[in-house]
Design an enzyme around this catalytic site. Structure first.
Site, PDB file in Angstrom:
ATOM      1  N   ASN A  89      10.892  15.896  90.110  1.00  0.00           N
ATOM      2  CA  ASN A  89      10.305  14.644  89.648  1.00  0.00           C
ATOM      3  C   ASN A  89      11.386  13.664  89.197  1.00  0.00           C
ATOM      4  O   ASN A  89      12.576  13.993  89.169  1.00  0.00           O
ATOM      5  CB  ASN A  89       9.288  14.907  88.536  1.00  0.00           C
ATOM      6  N   HIS A 119      32.524  22.150  77.473  1.00  0.00           N
ATOM      7  CA  HIS A 119      33.883  21.813  77.045  1.00  0.00           C
ATOM      8  C   HIS A 119      34.443  22.968  76.226  1.00  0.00           C
ATOM      9  O   HIS A 119      33.700  23.785  75.676  1.00  0.00           O
ATOM     10  CB  HIS A 119      33.885  20.538  76.196  1.00  0.00           C
ATOM     11  N   ALA A 162       7.761  21.927  78.372  1.00  0.00           N
ATOM     12  CA  ALA A 162       8.321  20.584  78.224  1.00  0.00           C
ATOM     13  C   ALA A 162       9.151  20.502  76.949  1.00  0.00           C
ATOM     14  O   ALA A 162       8.763  21.020  75.904  1.00  0.00           O
ATOM     15  CB  ALA A 162       7.197  19.548  78.194  1.00  0.00           C
ATOM     16  N   LYS A 185       4.994  33.720  75.726  1.00  0.00           N
ATOM     17  CA  LYS A 185       4.169  34.837  76.183  1.00  0.00           C
ATOM     18  C   LYS A 185       4.580  35.229  77.588  1.00  0.00           C
ATOM     19  O   LYS A 185       5.268  34.497  78.288  1.00  0.00           O
ATOM     20  CB  LYS A 185       2.683  34.506  76.123  1.00  0.00           C
TER      21      LYS A 185
END
Length: 188
Positions: A89, A119, A162, A185
């Site tokens: 997306n 780094h 998300a 879960k």
């Protein structure tokens, strides 16, 4: 150092020292990726044109099942490997010098960041880069705004919620979320 030598260097996990030939090549790939990204991100393209531009960016053939919605961001492009039936997306960022391997039937949400460089922790060596690959196995779903850090493997069929920040491997058929991501879960 050419592309093949560069990929051998980073894929073996060797440090990109500053300054070095490898670091100079990173800068060259960044300039090339920026040019190609401008073409991809700044005008309308058909799915076929997007696939052609991604093939130019990655330097390898991209299968015709890739569905990518621009804008798309990378600072290299040459170490991205995409399976079949992958959906990416808009506004995804792939920092791929360390290698990004995406399996088949993968869904990647808006604003996902896949990061393969770290780094150095020592202040005097902070500019040095340590590459480590990301492996996303088949049938994975990565939710919007998730960040996957260097060296992480997302197991087959897993879901990354998300906004998650994934700092360690995710088992197959698991749902993880949070900062840092933790098991929510198992999926049956």
């Amino acid at each position: 150092m050419d592309l093949e030598e560069f990929l051998e260097h980073v894929n073996s996990g060797k440090t990109i020292h500053f300054p070095s030939e490898a670091q100079e090549l990173c800068d060259e790939f960044l300039r090339e990726a920026t040019r190609i990204k401008m073409k991809l991100n700044c005008e309308y393209h058909t799915e076929e044109e997007i696939q052609e531009i991604m093939a130019e960016l990655t330097g390898q053939e991209v299968n015709k099942t890739l569905n990518l919605i621009p804008p798309f961001h990378t600072d290299c492009g040459k170490n991205i490997h995409i399976g079949e039936n992958v959906f990416i997306n808009s506004n995804c960022t792939m920092q791929d010098q360390g290698g990004i391997y995406i399996g088949n039937d993968v869904l990647i949400g808006h604003n996902v960041c896949l990061l393969t460089l770290n780094h150095d922790f020592e202040i005097e060596k902070r500019a040095e880069l340590h590459p480590s690959p990301i492996h996303i196995k088949n049938k994975v779903w990565i939710g919007s705004n998730a960040t996957i850090l260097p060296g992480v493997t997302i197991g087959e069929g897993a879901i990354v919620a998300a906004g998650a920040v994934v700092t360690k491997d995710v088992d197959a058929k698991s749902i993880v979320g949070g900062v840092p991501a933790k098991l929510i879960k198992k999926i049956e």
